[in-house]
Design an enzyme around this catalytic site. Structure first.
Site, mmCIF file in Angstrom:
data_model
loop_
_atom_site.group_PDB
_atom_site.id
_atom_site.type_symbol
_atom_site.label_atom_id
_atom_site.label_comp_id
_atom_site.label_asym_id
_atom_site.label_seq_id
_atom_site.Cartn_x
_atom_site.Cartn_y
_atom_site.Cartn_z
ATOM 1 N N GLY A 14 -17.231 2.126 -2.966
ATOM 2 C CA GLY A 14 -17.962 3.384 -3.038
ATOM 3 C C GLY A 14 -19.221 3.348 -3.875
ATOM 4 O O GLY A 14 -20.050 4.268 -3.801
ATOM 5 N N TYR B 178 0.836 -1.195 0.000
ATOM 6 C CA TYR B 178 0.000 0.000 0.000
ATOM 7 C C TYR B 178 0.874 1.250 0.000
ATOM 8 O O TYR B 178 1.654 1.491 0.924
ATOM 9 C CB TYR B 178 -0.925 0.024 1.220
ATOM 10 C CG TYR B 178 -2.010 -1.033 1.226
ATOM 11 C CD1 TYR B 178 -2.358 -1.730 0.068
ATOM 12 C CD2 TYR B 178 -2.707 -1.339 2.388
ATOM 13 C CE1 TYR B 178 -3.349 -2.698 0.077
ATOM 14 C CE2 TYR B 178 -3.710 -2.303 2.407
ATOM 15 C CZ TYR B 178 -4.016 -2.984 1.248
ATOM 16 O OH TYR B 178 -5.005 -3.943 1.270
ATOM 17 N N SER C 199 -14.247 -4.333 1.346
ATOM 18 C CA SER C 199 -15.057 -3.620 0.355
ATOM 19 C C SER C 199 -16.557 -3.725 0.615
ATOM 20 O O SER C 199 -17.325 -4.082 -0.276
ATOM 21 C CB SER C 199 -14.736 -4.128 -1.061
ATOM 22 O OG SER C 199 -15.220 -3.236 -2.046
ATOM 23 N N PRO C 200 -17.025 -3.373 1.827
ATOM 24 C CA PRO C 200 -18.462 -3.477 2.114
ATOM 25 C C PRO C 200 -19.316 -2.539 1.271
ATOM 26 O O PRO C 200 -20.501 -2.813 1.062
ATOM 27 C CB PRO C 200 -18.553 -3.108 3.600
ATOM 28 C CG PRO C 200 -17.357 -2.247 3.849
ATOM 29 C CD PRO C 200 -16.276 -2.852 2.988
ATOM 30 N N LEU C 201 -18.725 -1.460 0.766
ATOM 31 C CA LEU C 201 -19.476 -0.504 -0.051
ATOM 32 C C LEU C 201 -19.144 -0.641 -1.533
ATOM 33 O O LEU C 201 -19.446 0.248 -2.327
ATOM 34 C CB LEU C 201 -19.204 0.930 0.414
ATOM 35 C CG LEU C 201 -19.481 1.229 1.889
ATOM 36 C CD1 LEU C 201 -19.271 2.709 2.172
ATOM 37 C CD2 LEU C 201 -20.893 0.805 2.279
ATOM 38 N N ALA C 202 -18.541 -1.779 -1.897
ATOM 39 C CA ALA C 202 -18.166 -2.014 -3.302
ATOM 40 C C ALA C 202 -17.348 -0.854 -3.849
ATOM 41 O O ALA C 202 -17.624 -0.305 -4.908
ATOM 42 C CB ALA C 202 -19.404 -2.275 -4.162
ATOM 43 N N GLY D 183 -24.250 5.263 -3.470
ATOM 44 C CA GLY D 183 -25.257 5.878 -4.322
ATOM 45 C C GLY D 183 -24.785 7.132 -5.036
ATOM 46 O O GLY D 183 -25.578 7.792 -5.695
ATOM 47 N N LYS D 184 -23.502 7.449 -4.927
ATOM 48 C CA LYS D 184 -23.027 8.705 -5.534
ATOM 49 C C LYS D 184 -22.806 8.589 -7.037
ATOM 50 O O LYS D 184 -22.666 9.606 -7.729
ATOM 51 C CB LYS D 184 -21.751 9.181 -4.853
ATOM 52 C CG LYS D 184 -20.548 8.258 -5.009
ATOM 53 C CD LYS D 184 -19.377 8.789 -4.183
ATOM 54 C CE LYS D 184 -18.191 7.839 -4.165
ATOM 55 N NZ LYS D 184 -17.116 8.337 -3.294
ATOM 56 N N LEU E 69 -21.868 1.560 -3.533
ATOM 57 C CA LEU E 69 -23.095 1.430 -2.747
ATOM 58 C C LEU E 69 -23.406 2.665 -1.899
ATOM 59 O O LEU E 69 -24.384 2.667 -1.160
ATOM 60 C CB LEU E 69 -23.026 0.167 -1.878
ATOM 61 C CG LEU E 69 -23.000 -1.131 -2.701
ATOM 62 C CD1 LEU E 69 -22.754 -2.340 -1.806
ATOM 63 C CD2 LEU E 69 -24.302 -1.310 -3.478
#
Length: 334
Positions: free
Chosen positions: A209, A53, A204-207, A213-214, A211
């Site tokens: 970003g 990273y 990656s719970p929000l895929a 919705g932006k 998920l």
């Protein structure tokens, strides 16, 4: 803060794991330190990074931030990534694992790593060599536990068997991709981890970003967003028209409830009892605060049923091309 045992180990980890992928890169050191301090104050004791990273800067930033309270933290990093141009500066050989861990310890400024993952499988390398290298590191006191990341279920099971043969405790953690538009882990990976005693530490719970919705279907992403910057892993693994449609439907559902779609998506992952901890990787302090705020969302069966209508259990949002980090291995031409 809720704490879970990490697999069959005796160590307890917070249900939220602070991911440091952005630290030392898009997130400067001052902001990274502020986020880490906030996580500590919130009761989080689990922090995750990797040697690759930001060219090692994430490890350096995290190492400096946690040194004053080192024993509080369950510190996880990863090995196996390319860190140079040579043929042996990556992969699962004993030579590279031992060399890379010494380099990580130096960057982290510590004498031991609590949890060391192999970041992804080297498909041509023998699993037995990886396990024996981890045994060497455990006996030397350089690592306390080890885990696997981005492994198929059968490879995870074989690692458990090889560990028993080597006379060491097997992997205590596995790190799979898991979110509501990528549910394949439910088919074999999560049940296998539970059976063999590995804690599932999902990422990656929000895929990445999506998920939140932006992003809107059939619209170019804002240039300041991860998608707008053309993030390679997002394009390879998450950027799918069908996922954008799912996110749009989730955002409308959340708005009707007076909630945020990101909070529902995060809670959806965390409410799976087969998940030990969920990694969240903030870029800004505001994003970090939003991850914490999601812990307060009162997830219920109505949410669960709605999400099952969006994406069936064990499925993805679409029949997308295979992620190159997770290739299909079951077809070879003769």
């Amino acid at each position: 803060m809720k704490y879970n045992y990490l697999g069959k180990s005796g160590v307890r980890i917070s249900e939220l794991c602070l991911g440091g992928m952005m630290f030392g890169g898009a997130t400067d050191e001052a902001t990274s330190g502020r986020i880490i301090d906030s996580a500590r104050d919130a009761g989080i004791n689990f922090i995750d990074t990797a040697d690759m990273y930001n060219g090692g800067e994430s490890e350096r930033v995290i190492g400096r931030a946690v040194t004053r309270d080192r024993d509080h933290w369950v510190l996880a990093t990863k090995v196996g990534n390319p860190m140079g141009t040579g043929p042996n500066e990556k992969g699962m050989s004993r030579k590279w694992i031992l060399q890379a861990v010494d380099a990580s310890l130096k960057r982290l400024g510590t004498d031991h790593i609590d949890l060391l993952y192999i970041h992804k499988a080297d498909f041509a390398a023998p699993l037995s060599e990886m396990v024996l290298a981890f045994a060497d590191l455990i006996h030397a006191g350089k690592i306390t536990y080890f885990g696997v990341s981005n492994f198929k279920a059968w490879r995870m099971a074989e690692t458990v068997a090889l560990s028993a043969q080597a006379g060491i405790q097997g992997p205590v953690a596995t790190q799979p991709l898991y979110n509501l538009v990528n549910r394949e882990a439910e088919v074999e990976h999560l049940p296998a981890a539970n059976h063999f005693g590995l804690g599932a530490v999902t990422y990656s719970p929000l895929a990445r970003g999506i998920l939140t919705g932006k992003y809107k279907p059939n619209a170019a992403p804002d240039a300041e967003t991860r998608a707008g910057r053309g993030d390679v892993r997002m394009m390879e693994a998450e950027w799918r028209p069908e996922s954008l449609l799912v996110a749009e439907k989730l955002a409308k559902y959340a708005a009707d409830k007076g909630a945020k779609s990101a909070h529902i998506a995060q809670q959806w992952v965390m409410r799976n009892s087969l998940v030990s901890s969920t990694i969240v990787g903030p870029r800004t302090f505001e994003q970090w605060q939003d991850y914490l705020d999601a812990l307060e969302y009162p997830y219920d069966k109505k949410d669960e049923d709605f999400i099952d209508l969006l994406v069936s259990p064990g499925k993805t949002s679409t029949l997308a091309p295979s992620d190159p980090h997770h290739p299909v291995e079951g077809r070879r031409l003769s």
